[in-house]
Design a protein around this motif. Structure first.
Motif, PDB file in Angstrom:
ATOM      1  N   PHE A 151       9.069   5.244   3.306  1.00  0.00           N
ATOM      2  CA  PHE A 151       8.846   4.731   4.652  1.00  0.00           C
ATOM      3  C   PHE A 151      10.117   4.063   5.164  1.00  0.00           C
ATOM      4  CE2 PHE A 151       7.684   1.447   1.633  1.00  0.00           C
ATOM      5  CZ  PHE A 151       8.267   0.300   2.143  1.00  0.00           C
ATOM      6  N   LYS A 152      10.205   3.983   6.484  1.00  0.00           N
ATOM      7  CA  LYS A 152      11.325   3.306   7.132  1.00  0.00           C
ATOM      8  C   LYS A 152      10.908   1.891   7.498  1.00  0.00           C
ATOM      9  CE  LYS A 152      13.161   7.599   9.076  1.00  0.00           C
ATOM     10  NZ  LYS A 152      13.491   8.335  10.326  1.00  0.00           N
ATOM     11  N   ALA A 153      11.870   0.994   7.575  1.00  0.00           N
ATOM     12  CA  ALA A 153      11.571  -0.419   7.831  1.00  0.00           C
ATOM     13  C   ALA A 153      10.808  -0.603   9.138  1.00  0.00           C
ATOM     14  CB  ALA A 153      12.867  -1.231   7.852  1.00  0.00           C
ATOM     15  N   ASN A 154      11.154   0.182  10.174  1.00  0.00           N
ATOM     16  CA  ASN A 154      10.498  -0.027  11.463  1.00  0.00           C
ATOM     17  C   ASN A 154       9.024   0.385  11.450  1.00  0.00           C
ATOM     18  OD1 ASN A 154      10.727   2.743  11.490  1.00  0.00           O
ATOM     19  ND2 ASN A 154      11.613   2.881  13.539  1.00  0.00           N
ATOM     20  N   GLU A 155       8.604   1.152  10.434  1.00  0.00           N
ATOM     21  CA  GLU A 155       7.197   1.512  10.308  1.00  0.00           C
ATOM     22  C   GLU A 155       6.334   0.300   9.972  1.00  0.00           C
ATOM     23  OE1 GLU A 155       6.292   5.078   7.965  1.00  0.00           O
ATOM     24  OE2 GLU A 155       8.417   5.618   8.114  1.00  0.00           O
ATOM     25  N   LEU A 156       6.974  -0.773   9.474  1.00  0.00           N
ATOM     26  CA  LEU A 156       6.244  -1.984   9.097  1.00  0.00           C
ATOM     27  C   LEU A 156       6.181  -2.998  10.241  1.00  0.00           C
ATOM     28  CD1 LEU A 156       7.628  -2.527   5.482  1.00  0.00           C
ATOM     29  CD2 LEU A 156       5.462  -1.487   6.152  1.00  0.00           C
ATOM     30  N   ARG A 200       0.830  -1.209   0.000  1.00  0.00           N
ATOM     31  CA  ARG A 200       0.000   0.000   0.000  1.00  0.00           C
ATOM     32  C   ARG A 200       0.862   1.256   0.000  1.00  0.00           C
ATOM     33  NH1 ARG A 200      -5.141  -1.557   3.995  1.00  0.00           N
ATOM     34  NH2 ARG A 200      -6.134  -2.960   2.478  1.00  0.00           N
ATOM     35  N   LEU A 201       1.947   1.238   0.766  1.00  0.00           N
ATOM     36  CA  LEU A 201       2.852   2.384   0.794  1.00  0.00           C
ATOM     37  C   LEU A 201       3.561   2.557  -0.544  1.00  0.00           C
ATOM     38  CD1 LEU A 201       4.378   1.880   4.361  1.00  0.00           C
ATOM     39  CD2 LEU A 201       2.871   3.742   3.646  1.00  0.00           C
ATOM     40  N   GLU A 202       3.947   1.448  -1.163  1.00  0.00           N
ATOM     41  CA  GLU A 202       4.628   1.520  -2.458  1.00  0.00           C
ATOM     42  C   GLU A 202       3.699   2.037  -3.552  1.00  0.00           C
ATOM     43  OE1 GLU A 202       6.045  -2.460  -2.862  1.00  0.00           O
ATOM     44  OE2 GLU A 202       7.898  -2.081  -1.730  1.00  0.00           O
ATOM     45  N   LEU A 260       4.837  -4.771  13.547  1.00  0.00           N
ATOM     46  CA  LEU A 260       3.457  -5.013  13.964  1.00  0.00           C
ATOM     47  C   LEU A 260       2.962  -3.938  14.929  1.00  0.00           C
ATOM     48  CD1 LEU A 260       0.937  -6.808  14.048  1.00  0.00           C
ATOM     49  CD2 LEU A 260       2.104  -8.259  15.721  1.00  0.00           C
ATOM     50  N   PHE A 261       3.779  -3.601  15.917  1.00  0.00           N
ATOM     51  CA  PHE A 261       3.388  -2.615  16.923  1.00  0.00           C
ATOM     52  C   PHE A 261       3.092  -1.263  16.282  1.00  0.00           C
ATOM     53  CE2 PHE A 261       3.187  -0.850  21.131  1.00  0.00           C
ATOM     54  CZ  PHE A 261       3.689   0.442  21.006  1.00  0.00           C
ATOM     55  N   ASN A 262       3.977  -0.819  15.383  1.00  0.00           N
ATOM     56  CA  ASN A 262       3.811   0.498  14.760  1.00  0.00           C
ATOM     57  C   ASN A 262       2.634   0.541  13.797  1.00  0.00           C
ATOM     58  OD1 ASN A 262       5.949   1.696  16.132  1.00  0.00           O
ATOM     59  ND2 ASN A 262       7.448   0.957  14.656  1.00  0.00           N
ATOM     60  N   LEU A 263       2.403  -0.540  13.069  1.00  0.00           N
ATOM     61  CA  LEU A 263       1.251  -0.577  12.161  1.00  0.00           C
ATOM     62  C   LEU A 263      -0.055  -0.530  12.946  1.00  0.00           C
ATOM     63  CD1 LEU A 263       2.422  -3.166   9.485  1.00  0.00           C
ATOM     64  CD2 LEU A 263       1.971  -0.735   9.107  1.00  0.00           C
ATOM     65  N   ARG A 264      -0.101  -1.219  14.070  1.00  0.00           N
ATOM     66  CA  ARG A 264      -1.311  -1.172  14.899  1.00  0.00           C
ATOM     67  C   ARG A 264      -1.586   0.253  15.368  1.00  0.00           C
ATOM     68  NH1 ARG A 264      -3.674  -5.550  17.275  1.00  0.00           N
ATOM     69  NH2 ARG A 264      -4.010  -4.344  19.186  1.00  0.00           N
ATOM     70  N   LYS A 265      -0.536   0.981  15.740  1.00  0.00           N
ATOM     71  CA  LYS A 265      -0.710   2.379  16.173  1.00  0.00           C
ATOM     72  C   LYS A 265      -1.318   3.214  15.058  1.00  0.00           C
ATOM     73  CE  LYS A 265       2.343   4.623  18.486  1.00  0.00           C
ATOM     74  NZ  LYS A 265       3.620   5.217  18.930  1.00  0.00           N
TER      75      LYS A 265
END
Length: 230
Positions: A173-178, A165-167, A180-185
């Motif tokens: 985007f940065k790798a850490n944005e993917l 979706r981001l692509e 699980l914790f960050n995506l839930r936020k």
């Protein structure tokens, strides 16, 4: 993409002919869900493994957690968590991260029984995981060790869905944005206790339902739109 989807079932049938009697053959004997089935009607099994590392050839399983999804709901009554037996030494880092002790692993369920249970739960369902290639590689490696054959596994990867979706939006985007914790936020989902296999499985199931809800679909899209393409 479509060619791979057809090949998945072809591989299942071919492996069925080679599989020894037992859990892996029973798993392969059942048809995979039809790729044209609306995703809301597809039986899913959200699953997570806690492991000693990311290399299925050298690392080993510590625990598994899974929960079923059906008709757009996480079925909490189906939730299951199991620590898996191992005689191998665990690093202190594994103990602190996963909160699984040496005694728990020593008294855990045997790998054979654990994999038999996992295959039984997965039969007729699609695997759902975050960074699903980890779960796939460890389950296939365990099956190869136990039965001499690695089954094909239809799977959906919530991390891959987020990345695509981001692509498509050409959004950096940065790798850490993917994670699980960050995506839930990003979807307004509550924080949860990470590094527990069952909690991660439930968190993944909730994330997938949020991804569907924010997909702006006029009708429930087919399974083929979400299957992981290796």
């Amino acid at each position: 993409m479509l060619g791979w989807l057809f090949n998945l079932d072809q591989k299942r049938r071919k492996l069925l002919e080679q599989a020894p009697e037992g859990p892996v053959k029973e798993f392969l004997r059942t048809d995979f869900p039809d790729r044209g089935l609306p995703i809301d009607e597809v039986p899913l099994l959200a699953m997570d493994f806690e492991t000693t590392g990311l290399d299925a050839r050298t690392d080993h399983l510590l625990s598994v957690g899974h929960v079923a999804l059906q008709n757009g709901r996480v079925l909490l009554g189906s939730a299951h968590h199991q620590i898996i037996h191992s005689n191998r030494e665990m690093a202190d880092e594994n103990i602190s991260i996963h909160r699984i002790t040496h005694d728990q692993v020593a008294n855990g369920m045997s790998l054979g029984k654990a994999v038999e249970s996992i295959l039984g739960e997965l039969t007729g369902k699609v695997l759902l995981a975050h960074h699903a290639k980890v779960e796939i590689s460890f389950l296939q490696q365990a099956c190869k060790h136990l039965y001499g054959i690695a089954p094909v596994l239809p799977a959906i990867d919530t991390m891959q869905i987020a990345r695509k979706r981001l692509e498509r939006r050409q959004q950096p985007f940065k790798a850490n944005e993917l994670r699980l914790f960050n995506l839930r936020k990003q979807y307004g989902l509550p924080a949860y206790q990470a590094h527990n296999a069952l909690m991660d499985a439930i968190a993944t199931g909730e994330l997938f339902l949020a991804q569907l809800a924010h997909g702006n679909y006029r009708r429930s899209p087919p399974l083929k739109n979400f299957l992981l393409n290796p």
